[in-house]
Structure formats: C-alpha cells, structure tokens
Scaffold this active site. Structure first.
Site, PDB file in Angstrom:
ATOM      1  N   TYR A   1     -12.567  -1.953  -3.565  1.00 51.03           N
ATOM      2  CA  TYR A   1     -13.111  -1.967  -2.190  1.00 51.03           C
ATOM      3  C   TYR A   1     -14.633  -1.811  -2.163  1.00 51.03           C
ATOM      4  O   TYR A   1     -15.192  -1.412  -1.139  1.00 51.03           O
ATOM      5  CB  TYR A   1     -12.442  -0.875  -1.357  1.00 51.03           C
ATOM      6  CG  TYR A   1     -11.061  -1.288  -0.855  1.00 51.03           C
ATOM      7  CD1 TYR A   1     -10.901  -2.409  -0.031  1.00 51.03           C
ATOM      8  CD2 TYR A   1      -9.932  -0.570  -1.181  1.00 51.03           C
ATOM      9  CE1 TYR A   1      -9.649  -2.791   0.428  1.00 51.03           C
ATOM     10  CE2 TYR A   1      -8.666  -0.951  -0.713  1.00 51.03           C
ATOM     11  CZ  TYR A   1      -8.544  -2.058   0.090  1.00 51.03           C
ATOM     12  OH  TYR A   1      -7.307  -2.445   0.563  1.00 51.03           O
TER      13      TYR A   1
ATOM     14  N   ASN B   1      -2.087   0.364   6.632  1.00 53.12           N
ATOM     15  CA  ASN B   1      -1.557  -0.864   7.232  1.00 53.12           C
ATOM     16  C   ASN B   1      -0.693  -1.687   6.267  1.00 53.12           C
ATOM     17  O   ASN B   1      -0.574  -2.906   6.388  1.00 53.12           O
ATOM     18  CB  ASN B   1      -2.688  -1.692   7.851  1.00 53.12           C
ATOM     19  CG  ASN B   1      -3.727  -2.110   6.841  1.00 53.12           C
ATOM     20  OD1 ASN B   1      -3.603  -1.812   5.652  1.00 53.12           O
ATOM     21  ND2 ASN B   1      -4.750  -2.816   7.296  1.00 53.12           N
TER      22      ASN B   1
ATOM     23  N   HIS C   1      -2.202  -5.476   1.561  1.00 50.09           N
ATOM     24  CA  HIS C   1      -3.493  -6.138   1.340  1.00 50.09           C
ATOM     25  C   HIS C   1      -3.232  -7.570   0.934  1.00 50.09           C
ATOM     26  O   HIS C   1      -2.281  -7.845   0.206  1.00 50.09           O
ATOM     27  CB  HIS C   1      -4.280  -5.453   0.201  1.00 50.09           C
ATOM     28  CG  HIS C   1      -5.421  -6.290  -0.295  1.00 50.09           C
ATOM     29  ND1 HIS C   1      -6.648  -6.312   0.327  1.00 50.09           N
ATOM     30  CD2 HIS C   1      -5.494  -7.205  -1.309  1.00 50.09           C
ATOM     31  CE1 HIS C   1      -7.439  -7.195  -0.297  1.00 50.09           C
ATOM     32  NE2 HIS C   1      -6.761  -7.740  -1.296  1.00 50.09           N
TER      33      HIS C   1
ATOM     34  N   LYS D   1       0.824  -1.214   0.000  1.00 47.23           N
ATOM     35  CA  LYS D   1       0.000   0.000   0.000  1.00 47.23           C
ATOM     36  C   LYS D   1       0.866   1.276   0.000  1.00 47.23           C
ATOM     37  O   LYS D   1       2.085   1.228   0.251  1.00 47.23           O
ATOM     38  CB  LYS D   1      -0.931  -0.036   1.219  1.00 47.23           C
ATOM     39  CG  LYS D   1      -1.975  -1.167   1.149  1.00 47.23           C
ATOM     40  CD  LYS D   1      -2.975  -1.074   2.303  1.00 47.23           C
ATOM     41  CE  LYS D   1      -4.017  -2.173   2.220  1.00 47.23           C
ATOM     42  NZ  LYS D   1      -5.032  -2.058   3.307  1.00 47.23           N
TER      43      LYS D   1
ATOM     44  N   GLU E   1      -9.782 -10.510  -7.759  1.00 47.00           N
ATOM     45  CA  GLU E   1      -8.839  -9.394  -7.577  1.00 47.00           C
ATOM     46  C   GLU E   1      -7.672  -9.496  -8.555  1.00 47.00           C
ATOM     47  O   GLU E   1      -7.229  -8.489  -9.124  1.00 47.00           O
ATOM     48  CB  GLU E   1      -8.348  -9.370  -6.123  1.00 47.00           C
ATOM     49  CG  GLU E   1      -9.481  -9.018  -5.153  1.00 47.00           C
ATOM     50  CD  GLU E   1      -9.087  -9.139  -3.684  1.00 47.00           C
ATOM     51  OE1 GLU E   1      -7.925  -9.516  -3.384  1.00 47.00           O
ATOM     52  OE2 GLU E   1      -9.937  -8.840  -2.826  1.00 47.00           O
TER      53      GLU E   1
END
Ligand code: GDP
Length: 140
Positions: free
Chosen positions: A51, A114, A117, A11, A128
């Site tokens: 998302y 965080n 993913h 990320k 995905e």
C-alpha cells in the site's frame, strides 16, 4: 477483449468470518478463474510495500494494521478483461456506494474492512502478482 490476469486479496475481515468460499464462488460465478491462491499472514513490511502508494494518506497506518490483523488469501485471477471484471465484481471501495450483488455490498463491514482487494490496472496487477507469487506457482 483479451485474456488477462489480476491480483486479488480476500482481506482479514472476510477470512475471520469464514467467507473465503463465498467470495471465491462470486469470483468464479463472474467468469474469473483462480489460477493461484495462498493463505498467508501478511507481514507489516509486506503490507507497507503493498500500500506504499497510500503512505501519505491519513488512513495508511490503520490500513496496514488492519491488513496484518489476521490471515488473508492472496490470489491470481485470470479471465477476459480480468482487471475491470474483478473491480466490477468487488464493487465500489466504500460498501455503502457499492452496487447490489457485489462482494463489498454483500460482505464488507466498513470502508476499511471491505473484504476484497483487486488491482486497478494491468500494470499494477503485474507488480502486485510478482510481490506474492513466482511464475511456477501460477498454473493457468
Ligand atoms: P480500492 O482500490 O477500491 O481498494 O481502494 P483504494 O486503493 O482507494 O484504497 C485501498 C484500501 O484502503 C481500500 O480498499 C480500503 O480498505 C482502504 N481505504 C480507502 N479509503 C479509506 C479511508 O478513507 N479510510 C480508511 N480507514 N480506509 C480506507
């Protein structure tokens, strides 16, 4: 156990701090093979689609803004039980709850930022992966 593929994202908080190599080392050390990888700037549309499952949640808008705030590295990982293995290597969503030695415990800045993913099921992994890679871009 079966050889499996999962989808992973490094990320923006992690690419900004130059942690791509450090995170990849943790993935590889755990036995996951990076069989496709590309650094991209996610469009708003891509992040919203990715998302979509969270679109009614209060943090959805902030999450989309965060995921488009800098480069990300999208990846396909392969290994025995790769979906569950990658979730273990990442650790809990909230880094304060993540186990020692996990990517999120070691590197995450916050619940939102965080660092990584990983798909939560083989079914979602396939969806995905298909959002970001064509079959000829994946070299297993
Ligand atoms: P994951 O599968 O562990 O990534 O967790 P989720 O699917 O539940 O959430 C997706 C992502 O949304 C997380 O990795 C965080 O980046 C972010 N997120 C989850 N919960 C919250 C929250 O309560 N607040 C904020 N700001 N972000 C959140």
């Amino acid at each position: 156990m079966a050889l499996e593929r999962t989808f992973s994202i490094i990320k923006p908080d992690a690419t900004r701090r130059n942690l791509t190599g450090a995170i990849n080392a943790m993935l590889e050390e755990a036995g996951l093979r990076i069989i496709a990888q590309r650094r991209i700037r996610m469009t708003r549309q891509q992040a919203e689609t990715f998302y979509e499952v969270h679109k009614e949640r209060p943090f959805y808008g902030d999450l989309v803004t965060f995921m488009t705030s800098g480069p990300v590295v999208v990846q396909v990982l392969e290994g025995e039980d790769a979906v569950a293995l990658n979730r273990r290597v990442m650790g809990a969503t909230n880094p304060e709850e993540a186990d020692e030695g996990t990517i999120r415990k070691t590197h995450a800045e916050s619940l939102e930022a965080n660092s990584a993913h990983g798909s939560d099921s083989a079914e979602n992994a396939a969806i995905e992966i298909a959002q970001f890679f064509s079959d000829d871009q994946i070299v297993g």
